[in-house]
Design a protein around this motif. Structure first.
Motif, PDB file in Angstrom:
ATOM      1  N   PRO A  63       0.380  -1.339  -0.313  1.00  0.00           N
ATOM      2  CA  PRO A  63       0.128   0.005  -0.488  1.00  0.00           C
ATOM      3  C   PRO A  63       0.985   1.373   0.308  1.00  0.00           C
ATOM      4  N   GLY A  64       0.582   2.085  -0.031  1.00  0.00           N
ATOM      5  CA  GLY A  64       1.012   3.691  -0.468  1.00  0.00           C
ATOM      6  C   GLY A  64       1.169   4.383  -1.859  1.00  0.00           C
ATOM      7  N   ALA A  65       0.936   3.441  -2.689  1.00  0.00           N
ATOM      8  CA  ALA A  65       2.108   4.385  -3.972  1.00  0.00           C
ATOM      9  C   ALA A  65       1.595   5.807  -4.409  1.00  0.00           C
ATOM     10  N   TRP A 103       0.064  -3.028  -9.768  1.00  0.00           N
ATOM     11  CA  TRP A 103       1.074  -2.775  -9.033  1.00  0.00           C
ATOM     12  C   TRP A 103       1.900  -4.305 -10.594  1.00  0.00           C
ATOM     13  N   GLN A 104       3.055  -4.039 -10.799  1.00  0.00           N
ATOM     14  CA  GLN A 104       3.391  -4.592 -11.757  1.00  0.00           C
ATOM     15  C   GLN A 104       4.665  -5.134 -11.339  1.00  0.00           C
ATOM     16  N   ALA A 121      13.121   1.174   0.686  1.00  0.00           N
ATOM     17  CA  ALA A 121      13.104   1.773   1.391  1.00  0.00           C
ATOM     18  C   ALA A 121      11.499   2.026   1.332  1.00  0.00           C
ATOM     19  N   PRO A 122      10.830   2.714   2.852  1.00  0.00           N
ATOM     20  CA  PRO A 122       9.493   2.632   2.659  1.00  0.00           C
ATOM     21  C   PRO A 122       8.409   3.752   1.948  1.00  0.00           C
ATOM     22  N   ASP A 123       9.848   4.799   1.040  1.00  0.00           N
ATOM     23  CA  ASP A 123       8.709   5.421   0.822  1.00  0.00           C
ATOM     24  C   ASP A 123       9.432   5.504  -0.981  1.00  0.00           C
ATOM     25  N   PHE A 131      -3.671   6.486  -8.760  1.00  0.00           N
ATOM     26  CA  PHE A 131      -4.440   6.915 -10.077  1.00  0.00           C
ATOM     27  C   PHE A 131      -6.282   7.298 -10.339  1.00  0.00           C
ATOM     28  N   ALA A 132      -6.851   8.407 -10.669  1.00  0.00           N
ATOM     29  CA  ALA A 132      -8.012   8.710 -10.332  1.00  0.00           C
ATOM     30  C   ALA A 132      -8.492   8.222 -11.817  1.00  0.00           C
ATOM     31  N   ILE A 133      -9.610   8.195 -12.006  1.00  0.00           N
ATOM     32  CA  ILE A 133     -10.491   7.682 -13.090  1.00  0.00           C
ATOM     33  C   ILE A 133     -11.459   8.919 -13.536  1.00  0.00           C
TER      34      ILE A 133
END
Ligand SMILES: [Fe+2]
Length: 241
Positions: A63-65, A103-104, A121-123, A131-133
């Motif tokens: 999570p957190g992308a 994710w891929q 690293a976490p970040d 992304f928004a639709i």
């Protein structure tokens, strides 16, 4: 007299209808008893667009992308993939306020968190984005064409078809996880997770900076759900037992 006999005949005709209503009553009660104790209100009866199949999240989701529409890594030399999608409801109408995640693996079949000894690293996120639709229900992403990768299996290793993982979230719809499999691919028969309903066909799209480019499209359809069901599915509400 004639009037009375007519009335009697009419009453006789009406009688079977009453009986039929009485017989129908237990069926109605049975339907009520059989109703599942869930809050999810799936309404597929009048669906004109079939909901997209779910697929496994797999072991590499993080999570957190960051928000991105161009995921192509600067250090990559793989083929370019332009992925275009639409997100609609079961009535084939665009869904508003949808957020997506992708994710891929890269062109060598590697995820950024695949090596247990070298976790990112976490970040740091590579080939992961949210992304928004758009209000018209469409989105476009630019990324690298993922490669096949081998799944370690005690029963014998096998190879995954090239794929992209997705998650979608939208109020009034069931959050869901799926993947899109990119064809042609010679591993469709041996891939134990292959689902032909989730296939998108690659089309050649010229070249970019000397690298082959492809295009693929897929139309996603979200399942409807009540607001309570949405909160349950998103883990914000605990189910009552
Ligand atoms: Fe995967």
């Amino acid at each position: 007299m004639a009037k009375r006999s007519k009335q009697r005949a009419a009453a006789k005709k009406a009688a079977p209808k009453k009986a039929a209503r009485k017989k129908a009553a237990p069926k109605k009660a049975a339907r009520k008893r059989a109703a599942p104790k869930r809050h999810v209100e799936l309404v597929y009866k009048d669906a004109t667009c079939k909901p997209t199949d779910d697929h496994v999240e797999g072991p590499y989701y993080r999570p957190g992308a960051p928000p991105l529409t161009d995921l192509y890594p600067p250090d990559s030399r793989g083929s370019v993939l332009h992925f275009e999608g639409t997100v609609s409801d079961i009535h084939c109408r665009p869904v508003h306020g949808v957020s997506g995640e992708i994710w891929q693996c890269d062109e060598k079949g590697r995820y950024d968190n695949q090596d247990p000894a070298h976790q990112p690293a976490p970040d740091y996120f590579r080939l992961r984005a949210r992304f928004a639709i758009g209000p018209d229900g469409t989105f476009r992403l630019r990324t690298v064409l993922p490669a096949n990768y081998t799944v370690d299996d005690p029963g014998g290793n096998w190879t995954r078809v090239k794929h992209l993982h997705f998650k979608f979230f939208a109020h009034g719809h069931q959050p869901f996880t799926t993947e899109i499999e990119l064809l042609p691919d010679r591993h469709t028969r041996s891939d134990k997770l292959y689902n032909p309903h989730l296939a998108a066909h690659l089309q050649e799209a010229g070249a970019e900076k000397g690298l082959p480019a492809y295009r693929a499209c897929y139309d996603f359809v979200l399942k409807p759900v009540s607001m309570k069901g949405y909160a349950l599915a998103a883990g914000r509400l605990k189910p009552q037992r």
